[in-house]
Design a protein around this motif. Structure first.
Motif, short mmCIF file in Angstrom:
data_model
loop_
_atom_site.label_atom_id
_atom_site.label_comp_id
_atom_site.label_asym_id
_atom_site.label_seq_id
_atom_site.Cartn_x
_atom_site.Cartn_y
_atom_site.Cartn_z
N MET A 201 -25.94 14.54 35.39
CA MET A 201 -27.17 14.77 34.64
C MET A 201 -28.02 13.51 34.62
SD MET A 201 -25.57 16.89 31.41
CE MET A 201 -27.14 17.14 30.58
N LEU A 202 -29.27 13.65 35.07
CA LEU A 202 -30.27 12.60 34.91
C LEU A 202 -30.90 12.86 33.54
CD1 LEU A 202 -31.87 12.76 38.47
CD2 LEU A 202 -30.00 11.28 37.67
N VAL A 203 -30.71 11.94 32.62
CA VAL A 203 -31.04 12.19 31.22
C VAL A 203 -32.27 11.38 30.80
CG1 VAL A 203 -30.14 12.14 28.86
CG2 VAL A 203 -28.58 12.55 30.77
N PRO A 204 -33.31 12.05 30.31
CA PRO A 204 -34.45 11.32 29.77
C PRO A 204 -34.07 10.71 28.42
CG PRO A 204 -34.74 13.66 29.37
CD PRO A 204 -33.48 13.50 30.18
N LEU A 205 -34.77 9.68 28.01
CA LEU A 205 -34.44 9.04 26.73
C LEU A 205 -35.62 8.26 26.21
CD1 LEU A 205 -33.84 5.81 27.56
CD2 LEU A 205 -31.80 6.87 28.50
N SER A 206 -35.53 7.92 24.93
CA SER A 206 -36.53 7.06 24.30
C SER A 206 -36.09 5.60 24.34
CB SER A 206 -36.75 7.47 22.84
OG SER A 206 -37.27 8.76 22.76
N ALA A 207 -34.79 5.37 24.06
CA ALA A 207 -34.25 4.01 24.03
C ALA A 207 -32.78 4.05 24.40
CB ALA A 207 -34.42 3.41 22.63
N PHE A 208 -32.27 2.92 24.89
CA PHE A 208 -30.85 2.80 25.23
C PHE A 208 -30.40 1.39 24.96
CE2 PHE A 208 -32.95 1.33 29.02
CZ PHE A 208 -32.12 0.37 29.56
N ASP A 209 -29.08 1.24 24.82
CA ASP A 209 -28.54 -0.11 24.64
C ASP A 209 -27.48 -0.39 25.70
OD1 ASP A 209 -26.11 1.04 23.78
OD2 ASP A 209 -26.49 0.62 21.66
N ASP A 210 -26.95 -1.60 25.71
CA ASP A 210 -25.99 -2.02 26.74
C ASP A 210 -24.63 -1.36 26.61
OD1 ASP A 210 -27.83 -3.63 28.04
OD2 ASP A 210 -27.27 -5.43 26.93
N ALA A 211 -24.40 -0.65 25.49
CA ALA A 211 -23.14 0.08 25.32
C ALA A 211 -23.24 1.51 25.84
CB ALA A 211 -22.74 0.10 23.85
N GLY A 212 -24.43 1.90 26.33
CA GLY A 212 -24.61 3.26 26.86
C GLY A 212 -25.06 4.26 25.82
N ASN A 213 -25.36 3.80 24.61
CA ASN A 213 -25.89 4.71 23.60
C ASN A 213 -27.36 4.95 23.87
OD1 ASN A 213 -23.44 4.85 21.99
ND2 ASN A 213 -23.85 2.72 21.51
N ARG A 214 -27.81 6.18 23.57
CA ARG A 214 -29.20 6.53 23.82
C ARG A 214 -29.79 7.20 22.61
NH1 ARG A 214 -29.47 12.09 24.38
NH2 ARG A 214 -31.57 12.17 25.19
N ILE A 215 -31.10 7.11 22.53
CA ILE A 215 -31.86 7.87 21.56
C ILE A 215 -32.78 8.78 22.36
CG2 ILE A 215 -33.59 7.81 19.72
CD1 ILE A 215 -32.54 5.06 18.95
N GLY A 216 -32.73 10.06 22.04
CA GLY A 216 -33.64 11.01 22.69
C GLY A 216 -34.92 11.12 21.89
N TYR A 217 -35.41 12.33 21.78
CA TYR A 217 -36.66 12.54 21.04
C TYR A 217 -36.41 13.09 19.64
CZ TYR A 217 -38.93 11.64 25.46
OH TYR A 217 -39.36 11.04 26.62
N GLY A 218 -35.16 13.25 19.27
CA GLY A 218 -34.84 13.63 17.91
C GLY A 218 -34.48 15.09 17.69
N ALA A 219 -34.63 15.92 18.72
CA ALA A 219 -34.33 17.35 18.54
C ALA A 219 -32.88 17.70 18.87
CB ALA A 219 -35.27 18.19 19.41
N GLY A 220 -32.16 16.80 19.53
CA GLY A 220 -30.74 17.03 19.82
C GLY A 220 -30.45 17.98 20.97
N HIS A 221 -31.46 18.31 21.78
CA HIS A 221 -31.24 19.26 22.88
C HIS A 221 -30.14 18.82 23.84
CE1 HIS A 221 -35.37 20.65 21.74
NE2 HIS A 221 -34.74 21.80 21.85
N TYR A 222 -30.22 17.56 24.28
CA TYR A 222 -29.22 17.09 25.25
C TYR A 222 -27.85 16.94 24.60
CZ TYR A 222 -32.11 16.57 29.38
OH TYR A 222 -32.87 16.84 30.48
N ASP A 223 -27.80 16.50 23.34
CA ASP A 223 -26.50 16.40 22.66
C ASP A 223 -25.81 17.77 22.63
OD1 ASP A 223 -26.77 13.65 22.06
OD2 ASP A 223 -27.95 14.11 20.28
N ARG A 224 -26.56 18.80 22.28
CA ARG A 224 -25.98 20.15 22.23
C ARG A 224 -25.60 20.64 23.62
NH1 ARG A 224 -29.92 20.50 18.38
NH2 ARG A 224 -31.39 21.56 19.75
#
Length: 194
Positions: free
Chosen positions: A119-142
């Protein structure tokens, strides 16, 4: 809003502001840089790769998706159904895309639904541990949770501009870390690679 959600909202706003400030030339160069990394992201011919159609100021994955398809990947795009659920539909470049929720574009309901291997995943922000922030709706998490429930473990490659990297993303129990991030600077090694 709890502390973690408020923190994520602030981080999202900051990272998106930096991304929004990038010029058109930077966007074009970054899209070509991603395409140049097609062989590095780790896929096999025949793998199902979910991409996405860029919205707003997102990094443009279309040249990368074309490069992957030319190397034998089967490309699917996410389609939001019932405003909550993402399904992945086979992308045929000769078929028109339909406009969906949030201004996204995806194949219509007649397209075959497939589960991605990568999966090529869009995101708003990421860190060096691989954590990401999406747009807040949780679509990709689900969507990722649903794939895991089916016994699938797609490789997660975040796509972003380098300016979207932040010091720390507050991770919550439902958050699944990325395996790697691809920016205009290349593929980023992350400690979560598995």
């Amino acid at each position: 809003m709890n502390g973690t959600s408020a923190d994520k909202a602030d981080i999202r706003a900051m990272a998106l502001s930096r991304r929004d400030a990038l010029g058109a030339d930077r966007h074009t160069q970054a899209a070509q840089a991603l395409a140049g990394q097609a062989d590095a992201i780790g896929f096999k011919p025949g793998d199902i790769v979910s991409g996405f159609w860029p919205i707003r100021s997102e990094i443009d994955p279309r040249p990368l998706m074309e490069a992957l398809a030319a190397r034998g990947a089967m490309i699917v795009l996410p389609a939001v159904i019932d405003r909550q659920t993402i399904v992945f539909r086979r992308h045929d470049p000769d078929m028109p895309l339909v406009t969906g929720s949030f201004g996204t574009r995806a194949p219509g309901p007649e397209a075959e639904e497939l589960d991605p291997d990568l999966m090529l995943v869009p995101l708003s922000a990421f860190d060096d541990a691989g954590n990401r922030i999406g747009y807040g709706a949780g679509h990709y998490d689900r969507a990722i949770a649903r794939l895991h429930a089916k016994g699938r473990s797609p490789r997660l490659v975040g796509l972003a501009f380098e300016c979207q990297r932040v010091e720390r993303v507050p991770a919550e129990p439902h958050d699944v870390p990325l395996h790697t991030v691809l920016t205009e600077n290349g593929l980023q090694a992350l400690p979560t690679q598995r």
